[in-house]
Design a protein around this motif. Structure first.
Motif, PDB file in Angstrom:
ATOM      1  N   GLY A  93      96.120   0.540   3.498  1.00 53.97           N
ATOM      2  CA  GLY A  93      95.480   1.336   2.442  1.00 53.97           C
ATOM      3  C   GLY A  93      94.930   2.634   3.003  1.00 53.97           C
ATOM      4  N   ALA A  94      95.712   3.271   3.890  1.00 55.47           N
ATOM      5  CA  ALA A  94      95.207   4.431   4.635  1.00 55.47           C
ATOM      6  C   ALA A  94      95.384   5.751   3.902  1.00 55.47           C
ATOM      7  N   LEU A 153     103.799   0.274   3.768  1.00 59.36           N
ATOM      8  CA  LEU A 153     103.412  -1.138   3.631  1.00 59.36           C
ATOM      9  C   LEU A 153     102.688  -1.393   2.317  1.00 59.36           C
ATOM     10  N   SER A 187      92.128  -2.744   4.964  1.00 55.83           N
ATOM     11  CA  SER A 187      91.296  -2.003   4.006  1.00 55.83           C
ATOM     12  C   SER A 187      91.890  -2.015   2.601  1.00 55.83           C
ATOM     13  N   GLY A 236      92.947  -2.787  -0.967  1.00 57.22           N
ATOM     14  CA  GLY A 236      92.353  -3.746  -1.898  1.00 57.22           C
ATOM     15  C   GLY A 236      92.375  -3.214  -3.314  1.00 57.22           C
ATOM     16  N   THR A 252      96.897  -9.290  -3.451  1.00 61.52           N
ATOM     17  CA  THR A 252      96.612  -8.067  -2.681  1.00 61.52           C
ATOM     18  C   THR A 252      95.450  -8.278  -1.706  1.00 61.52           C
ATOM     19  N   SER A 304      85.478  -6.706   3.441  1.00 59.92           N
ATOM     20  CA  SER A 304      84.953  -7.652   2.475  1.00 59.92           C
ATOM     21  C   SER A 304      84.097  -6.859   1.497  1.00 59.92           C
ATOM     22  N   SER A 305      83.028  -7.447   0.996  1.00 56.38           N
ATOM     23  CA  SER A 305      82.173  -6.776   0.017  1.00 56.38           C
ATOM     24  C   SER A 305      80.880  -7.562  -0.098  1.00 56.38           C
ATOM     25  N   TYR A 311      87.438 -10.300  -8.702  1.00 52.57           N
ATOM     26  CA  TYR A 311      87.237  -9.578  -7.444  1.00 52.57           C
ATOM     27  C   TYR A 311      86.302 -10.335  -6.505  1.00 52.57           C
ATOM     28  N   LYS A 338      87.131 -11.736  -2.652  1.00 49.70           N
ATOM     29  CA  LYS A 338      86.440 -11.332  -1.418  1.00 49.70           C
ATOM     30  C   LYS A 338      85.735 -12.526  -0.762  1.00 49.70           C
ATOM     31  N   PRO A 397      81.498  -2.614   3.482  1.00 47.48           N
ATOM     32  CA  PRO A 397      81.390  -1.158   3.718  1.00 47.48           C
ATOM     33  C   PRO A 397      80.243  -0.485   2.979  1.00 47.48           C
ATOM     34  N   GLY A 398      79.465  -1.251   2.187  1.00 42.18           N
ATOM     35  CA  GLY A 398      78.451  -0.640   1.323  1.00 42.18           C
ATOM     36  C   GLY A 398      79.076  -0.295  -0.023  1.00 42.18           C
ATOM     37  N   VAL A 421      80.590   2.504  -1.903  1.00 41.87           N
ATOM     38  CA  VAL A 421      81.151   3.739  -1.345  1.00 41.87           C
ATOM     39  C   VAL A 421      81.806   4.603  -2.420  1.00 41.87           C
TER      40      VAL A 421
END
Ligand code: NAP
Length: 227
Positions: free
Chosen positions: A8-9, A54, A80, A82, A104, A132-133, A149, A153, A179-180, A182
């Motif tokens: 997921g870049a 990918l 990453s 998601g 996914t 994660s989350s 969701y 996670k 990651p907070g 975001v």
């Protein structure tokens, strides 16, 4: 210099992680579903950047990437990629929503892990990182909502815990990273943390984590999260 693969870049946190690892002089294999449409990613001119196609739900893509990376050592793999929706709530969710989100967010990272284990074994750090989350936490869930969701996670966290046990003898470090909230397409404009700050924190955590902490659930600031 570390060799890092990121899924997921092409946007959001994955793109920012890619930028910051490259800036630090690391080698990055940046994965995205449609490299030809990944304009921001393609615009990064860096000899240490390799773009790979990918879709984490595609067995064909996974097999191709395995061939492309045959005998290529990897130090760090960051999951990453998601998705959230669309149907999240009890009244609106469908089988199709469950299938897409679980495939996914859970099956994708699990199958990528299987595909890249030998690359990580050939690398130095053996770090397997999963975005994660805070919503993954069962202990701190006081509001419900976002059923699909959240469950995905929480399943990622379960995956992290199991892998940390299975790969402990081989000195792997496996972690679930929150990651907070975001500011990305997923987090929306009201989110409290910029992608830059989140990625900076995540990279610090990824660099400092050791096999003795494998199986942890931490946020980008390094605070332990409740399961
Ligand atoms: N933002 C937040 O507040 C927040 C909070 C907690 C956790 N997270 C987690 O952090 C990670 C990154 O989130 P984000 O905010 O950067 O999300 P984002 O801005 O919505 O970006 C999502 C990324 O995942 C990719 N993706 C989606 N489905 C994919 C698939 N089947 N195969 C490969 N790539 C796929 C997207 O690619 P396309 O462009 O091709 O769709 C995009 O690159 C996610 O795992 C998310 O759950 C985010």
């Amino acid at each position: 210099m570390s060799s890092v693969l990121i899924t997921g870049a092409n946007r959001g946190i994955g793109l920012e992680l890619t930028r910051q690892f490259l800036k630090a002089g690391d080698q990055v294999f940046a994965c995205c579903r449609s490299p030809e449409q990944a304009t921001e990613l393609s615009a990064i001119a860096d000899k240490n950047l390799t773009l790979l196609k990918l879709d984490v739900t595609s067995e064909t893509d996974l097999k191709t990437i395995q061939k492309q990376l045959l005998n290529t050592p990897l130090d760090i793999v960051i999951n990453s990629a998601g998705v959230v929706g669309p149907g999240q709530e009890l009244s609106e969710m469908t089988y199709a929503d469950w299938q897409r989100v679980m495939q996914t967010n859970v099956a994708g990272p699990a199958m990528l892990t299987q595909a890249l284990l030998d690359n990580l074994r050939a690398g130095q750090d053996r770090k397997l990182m999963y975005l994660s989350s805070g919503l993954a936490s069962i202990a701190t869930n006081t509001s419900g909502g976002q059923l699909v969701y959240r469950a995905s996670k929480t399943a990622v966290n379960s995956l992290v815990k199991s892998l940390s046990i299975e790969l402990a003898d081989e000195q792997f470090t496996v972690a679930a990273l929150d990651p907070g909230w975001v500011k990305t397409d997923m987090g929306g404009p009201n989110a409290t943390t910029s992608a830059e700050d989140s990625a900076r924190g995540l990279i610090s955590r990824i660099r400092e984590l050791t096999p003795s902490e494998s199986g942890c659930f931490v946020n980008y600031r390094g605070e332990s999260r409740e399961w």
